[in-house]
Design an enzyme around this catalytic site. Structure first.
Site, PDB file in Angstrom:
ATOM      1  N   SER A   1     -14.690  -5.934   1.774  1.00  0.00           N
ATOM      2  CA  SER A   1     -14.826  -5.332   0.440  1.00  0.00           C
ATOM      3  C   SER A   1     -14.204  -6.222  -0.627  1.00  0.00           C
ATOM      4  O   SER A   1     -14.651  -6.218  -1.779  1.00  0.00           O
ATOM      5  CB  SER A   1     -14.218  -3.932   0.396  1.00  0.00           C
ATOM      6  N   GLY A   2     -13.172  -6.966  -0.296  1.00  0.00           N
ATOM      7  CA  GLY A   2     -12.660  -8.023  -1.159  1.00  0.00           C
ATOM      8  C   GLY A   2     -12.256  -7.616  -2.556  1.00  0.00           C
ATOM      9  O   GLY A   2     -12.547  -8.322  -3.510  1.00  0.00           O
ATOM     10  N   GLY A   3     -11.611  -6.480  -2.705  1.00  0.00           N
ATOM     11  CA  GLY A   3     -11.160  -6.055  -4.027  1.00  0.00           C
ATOM     12  C   GLY A   3     -12.094  -5.095  -4.733  1.00  0.00           C
ATOM     13  O   GLY A   3     -11.777  -4.604  -5.826  1.00  0.00           O
TER      14      GLY A   3
ATOM     15  N   LYS B   1     -17.996 -12.136   8.917  1.00  0.00           N
ATOM     16  CA  LYS B   1     -17.412 -11.195   7.955  1.00  0.00           C
ATOM     17  C   LYS B   1     -17.208 -11.926   6.619  1.00  0.00           C
ATOM     18  O   LYS B   1     -16.127 -12.450   6.343  1.00  0.00           O
ATOM     19  CB  LYS B   1     -16.079 -10.629   8.466  1.00  0.00           C
TER      20      LYS B   1
ATOM     21  N   ARG C   1       0.845  -1.205   0.000  1.00  0.00           N
ATOM     22  CA  ARG C   1       0.000   0.000   0.000  1.00  0.00           C
ATOM     23  C   ARG C   1       0.883   1.259   0.000  1.00  0.00           C
ATOM     24  O   ARG C   1       0.611   2.223  -0.726  1.00  0.00           O
ATOM     25  CB  ARG C   1      -0.901   0.017   1.229  1.00  0.00           C
TER      26      ARG C   1
ATOM     27  N   SER D   1     -17.085  -4.088   7.084  1.00  0.00           N
ATOM     28  CA  SER D   1     -15.790  -4.168   7.762  1.00  0.00           C
ATOM     29  C   SER D   1     -14.741  -4.047   6.668  1.00  0.00           C
ATOM     30  O   SER D   1     -14.101  -5.023   6.285  1.00  0.00           O
ATOM     31  CB  SER D   1     -15.638  -5.485   8.538  1.00  0.00           C
TER      32      SER D   1
ATOM     33  N   ARG E   1      -9.278  -1.623   2.494  1.00  0.00           N
ATOM     34  CA  ARG E   1      -8.875  -0.733   1.403  1.00  0.00           C
ATOM     35  C   ARG E   1     -10.024   0.148   0.929  1.00  0.00           C
ATOM     36  O   ARG E   1      -9.814   1.311   0.559  1.00  0.00           O
ATOM     37  CB  ARG E   1      -8.318  -1.568   0.250  1.00  0.00           C
TER      38      ARG E   1
ATOM     39  N   GLU F   1     -14.200 -14.789   9.489  1.00  0.00           N
ATOM     40  CA  GLU F   1     -14.072 -14.256   8.128  1.00  0.00           C
ATOM     41  C   GLU F   1     -13.739 -15.354   7.121  1.00  0.00           C
ATOM     42  O   GLU F   1     -12.568 -15.670   6.900  1.00  0.00           O
ATOM     43  CB  GLU F   1     -12.992 -13.166   8.061  1.00  0.00           C
TER      44      GLU F   1
END
Length: 339
Positions: free
Chosen positions: A262-264, A220, A34, A290, A293, A178
């Site tokens: 959000s997973g991408g 999650k 990041r 949750s 990014r 998760e």
């Protein structure tokens, strides 16, 4: 305070209406990526500066109920010497901690992975409690491919998630479970739905076997979306329809909160999809976010490693948090993005 009461108080705070969870638990390699994207070196000092500015964002607690921390962050202090977990508490935000030790190949299951970290977990959790953490998070991943995820991966990861959750609850911590069905690949919406249902079905079987109290845990999961390489994108309404269909089949009503990863997905995409899910028909769970990014990306870009951009970064984070808070009630509109 008893262990059960401690869990109940924590879960009540985490699933507060109109709020979600900020995932700021990037591992050292991930945060390095990041930072590299904005030409900032991933040193301990830079990581501390970045995360401390996030946690000090004025009024962040209006939209964020909890923050998942990386182990390093749990022991760091703000510029004035305040421990970062305490800075969150001052904002009315519950500190949490990522406790898994990362993923690796699952033996005899080509293409599948398993998450490690159960050895010594109880002792580590006791230390995290002393540092102020009140909930934990453990991530398992599932690849979608020709034969993946296989039955061994589905069962093995469910067992790991349930073992972790039971250990957390025995110490008074709320577990975030998760199971991430990865967005990588060219699979379609129906294939993602099929895998998600299979994964969640096995996860809840394992949680039941381990006698995990569903009322004091958070799920999650991924949203049901096509793979990022699939030629046909799904509308937000299609994502909502398929996601809720899977949940109604396999997620017990006793689970108080489902906080999506959000997973991408991009920042606005994740907000639009969450809003569509919450505009759908009645459901028994609180459906919130949750995000990592998808919440932090605009703030990270605004900061860019520059001390004088601290306020701009905080405003970017606060805006995304507020947009997602509106999405938890189905009241988000894209016209609100103009700031």
């Amino acid at each position: 305070m008893g262990i059960q009461q401690q869990r109940q108080d924590t879960i009540a705070a985490l699933v507060a209406p109109g709020k979600g969870i900020l995932a700021a638990d990037e591992s050292s390699p991930t945060i390095a990526k990041r930072f590299a994207a904005i030409a900032v070196e991933s040193t301990e000092a830079n990581r501390r500066e970045y995360r401390s500015l996030l946690f000090a964002t004025p009024r962040l607690g209006d939209s964020i109920s909890g923050v998942i921390l990386f182990e390093e962050t749990l022991g760091q202090n703000d510029d004035d010497g305040t421990p970062l977990p305490q800075r969150l508490v001052q904002q009315g935000i519950v500190p949490g901690i990522k406790v898994d030790k990362g993923k690796g190949p699952l033996a005899n299951a080509p293409g599948d992975e398993i998450t490690r970290g159960l050895d010594g977990l109880e002792k580590r959790l006791e230390g995290y409690l002393q540092q102020g953490a009140r909930f934990a998070k453990w991530r398992c991943v599932y690849h979608i491919g020709g034969h993946n995820p296989g039955p061994l991966a589905v069962k093995a990861n469910a067992e790991v998630l349930a073992s972790y959750a039971a250990i957390c609850q025995s110490l008074g911590m709320v577990p975030i479970v998760e199971p991430e069905v990865l967005i990588d690949g060219d699979h379609d919406l129906e294939r993602c739905a099929q895998v998600s249902e299979t994964v969640l079905h096995e996860v809840f079987h394992a949680l039941h076997r381990h006698r995990v109290e569903l009322e004091t845990m958070i799920l999650k999961p991924s949203m049901v979306t096509p793979g990022k390489d699939h030629p046909q994108a799904a509308t937000a309404e299609q994502v909502a329809e398929h996601t809720l269909r899977v949940f109604r089949r396999v997620v017990p009503a006793a689970v108080p909160g489902i906080n999506f990863l959000s997973g991408g997905q991009g920042p606005e995409e994740a907000t639009v999809n969450l809003n569509a899910i919450n505009q759908a028909s009645h459901r028994p769970w609180t459906l919130s976010f949750s995000y990592g990014r998808a919440l932090q990306e605009p703030a990270l870009a605004a900061w860019g490693g520059h001390h004088d951009q601290r306020e701009a970064a905080q405003q970017a984070l606060l805006h995304r948090a507020r947009m997602n808070a509106l999405a938890t009630t189905g009241e988000y509109r894209t016209t609100l993005e103009a700031r």
